[in-house]
Enzyme design. Structure first.
Site, mmCIF file in Angstrom:
data_model
loop_
_atom_site.group_PDB
_atom_site.id
_atom_site.type_symbol
_atom_site.label_atom_id
_atom_site.label_comp_id
_atom_site.label_asym_id
_atom_site.label_seq_id
_atom_site.Cartn_x
_atom_site.Cartn_y
_atom_site.Cartn_z
ATOM 1 N N LYS A 1 -14.040 15.559 22.247
ATOM 2 C CA LYS A 1 -13.036 15.096 23.063
ATOM 3 C C LYS A 1 -11.488 16.075 23.286
ATOM 4 O O LYS A 1 -11.457 15.760 24.308
ATOM 5 C CB LYS A 1 -12.601 13.160 22.760
ATOM 6 C CG LYS A 1 -14.064 12.664 22.854
ATOM 7 C CD LYS A 1 -14.898 12.436 24.112
ATOM 8 C CE LYS A 1 -15.652 11.699 24.329
ATOM 9 N NZ LYS A 1 -16.613 11.390 25.898
ATOM 10 N N ARG B 1 -28.000 11.045 38.243
ATOM 11 C CA ARG B 1 -29.023 11.364 38.113
ATOM 12 C C ARG B 1 -30.074 10.663 38.574
ATOM 13 O O ARG B 1 -30.663 11.943 39.122
ATOM 14 C CB ARG B 1 -29.442 11.443 36.184
ATOM 15 C CG ARG B 1 -28.216 12.014 34.986
ATOM 16 C CD ARG B 1 -28.802 11.939 34.150
ATOM 17 N NE ARG B 1 -28.270 10.838 33.647
ATOM 18 C CZ ARG B 1 -29.020 10.330 32.669
ATOM 19 N NH1 ARG B 1 -29.415 10.615 31.472
ATOM 20 N NH2 ARG B 1 -28.673 8.984 32.104
ATOM 21 N N ARG B 2 -30.469 9.664 38.724
ATOM 22 C CA ARG B 2 -31.098 9.032 39.348
ATOM 23 C C ARG B 2 -30.194 7.885 40.577
ATOM 24 O O ARG B 2 -29.105 7.773 40.239
ATOM 25 C CB ARG B 2 -31.894 7.700 39.025
ATOM 26 C CG ARG B 2 -32.748 8.916 38.406
ATOM 27 C CD ARG B 2 -33.818 7.666 37.529
ATOM 28 N NE ARG B 2 -32.644 7.048 36.433
ATOM 29 C CZ ARG B 2 -32.234 7.633 35.490
ATOM 30 N NH1 ARG B 2 -32.955 9.267 34.226
ATOM 31 N NH2 ARG B 2 -31.566 6.861 34.199
ATOM 32 N N TYR C 1 -17.116 13.903 17.136
ATOM 33 C CA TYR C 1 -16.735 13.691 18.151
ATOM 34 C C TYR C 1 -15.282 13.399 19.222
ATOM 35 O O TYR C 1 -15.127 14.129 19.851
ATOM 36 C CB TYR C 1 -17.146 11.947 17.980
ATOM 37 C CG TYR C 1 -16.753 10.833 18.959
ATOM 38 C CD1 TYR C 1 -17.544 10.801 20.178
ATOM 39 C CD2 TYR C 1 -15.705 10.238 19.334
ATOM 40 C CE1 TYR C 1 -17.140 10.036 21.218
ATOM 41 C CE2 TYR C 1 -15.495 9.519 20.393
ATOM 42 C CZ TYR C 1 -15.954 9.366 21.240
ATOM 43 O OH TYR C 1 -16.104 9.031 22.244
ATOM 44 N N LEU D 1 -14.873 -0.029 23.530
ATOM 45 C CA LEU D 1 -15.132 -0.793 25.035
ATOM 46 C C LEU D 1 -15.973 -1.933 24.983
ATOM 47 O O LEU D 1 -16.210 -2.650 24.887
ATOM 48 C CB LEU D 1 -15.406 0.351 26.109
ATOM 49 C CG LEU D 1 -15.119 1.848 26.193
ATOM 50 C CD1 LEU D 1 -15.860 2.335 27.355
ATOM 51 C CD2 LEU D 1 -13.341 1.415 26.913
ATOM 52 N N LEU E 1 -18.096 10.246 32.453
ATOM 53 C CA LEU E 1 -19.348 11.021 32.080
ATOM 54 C C LEU E 1 -19.690 10.462 30.251
ATOM 55 O O LEU E 1 -17.983 11.210 29.619
ATOM 56 C CB LEU E 1 -19.747 12.639 31.800
ATOM 57 C CG LEU E 1 -20.137 13.003 33.792
ATOM 58 C CD1 LEU E 1 -19.791 14.186 33.728
ATOM 59 C CD2 LEU E 1 -21.254 12.439 33.859
#
Length: 220
Positions: free
Chosen positions: A130, A38-39, A126, A153, A74
């Site tokens: 997924k 995105r940046r 969620y 994670l 993502l």
């Protein structure tokens, strides 16, 4: 001299994606790594090409999305994206569109970060999201689709999440108790997932492969 492969990574600034970008840049099998961000990142490497785009603008760069292997890390959170429609667009629509656009340009393999418990028919938003993402990425029909289903994670994020910080302390004790099928729910370092994705890219067998905690650990 063998022709080197090329890779595209979506989500290179995230917890797994940051590790994966370094893995791919260090992998001698790849001569070019395209990061869709995105940046622009403050990262420079002879192999690296940065393309600035997001879900709304990725179609504008579709002709540049040409690579052998595509890695998708993502994902957002409810805290960042409280609107469920926006959440779904980022975690479902963007990965599926990434698979569709890159396959049209000749990509052969797609590597997707999902989540343990993913189920397209789940009553949990969620896990249902997924699962539907997995289902629809597979339906794109890449020659090889690798789906990684980590649980919690571990790793340093740019943002601090109180619940995750608390859970990490708990999981230090709980992980050892999760045996058999429950081992899928053990926490896993984000760096392990990234390394497993990188190494899985060396496999040539076609079809769909799903990786859980044990599979990820074996690849590390």
């Amino acid at each position: 001299m063998a022709v080197k492969k090329s890779a595209i990574i979506f989500g290179a600034t995230g917890l797994i994606g940051g590790h994966l970008l370094r893995e791919l840049l260090d992998n001698p099998e790849y001569g070019k790594v395209i990061a869709v961000v995105r940046r622009e990142m403050d990262v420079r490497h002879a192999k690296l090409i940065q393309l600035v785009a997001d879900l709304q603008s990725v179609e504008n760069i579709k002709d540049q999305l040409v690579a052998d292997d595509v890695f998708c890390c993502l994902g957002t959170t409810r805290k960042k994206t409280p609107d469920l429609k926006d959440y779904y667009r980022i975690d479902h629509d963007y990965p599926v569109n990434a698979a569709r656009l890159t396959k049209a340009n000749g990509a052969k393999a797609f590597f997707l970060v999902s989540a343990v418990g993913a189920d397209a028919d789940s009553g949990n938003f969620y896990l249902r999201m997924k699962g539907q993402t997995e289902r629809d990425v597979v339906a794109v029909g890449m020659e090889r689709t690798h789906i990684f289903r980590p649980s919690l994670l571990r790793g340093e994020r740019s943002e601090k999440r109180w619940a995750e910080s608390f859970a990490k302390g708990v999981f230090t004790v709980v992980d050892a108790l999760l045996v058999g099928g429950l081992a899928n729910y053990r926490s896993v370092p984000a760096a392990w997932v990234a390394r497993a994705m990188n190494r899985a890219a060396g496999q040539t067998k076609g079809g769909v492969r799903v990786y859980y905690w044990k599979d990820i650990k074996q690849l590390v």
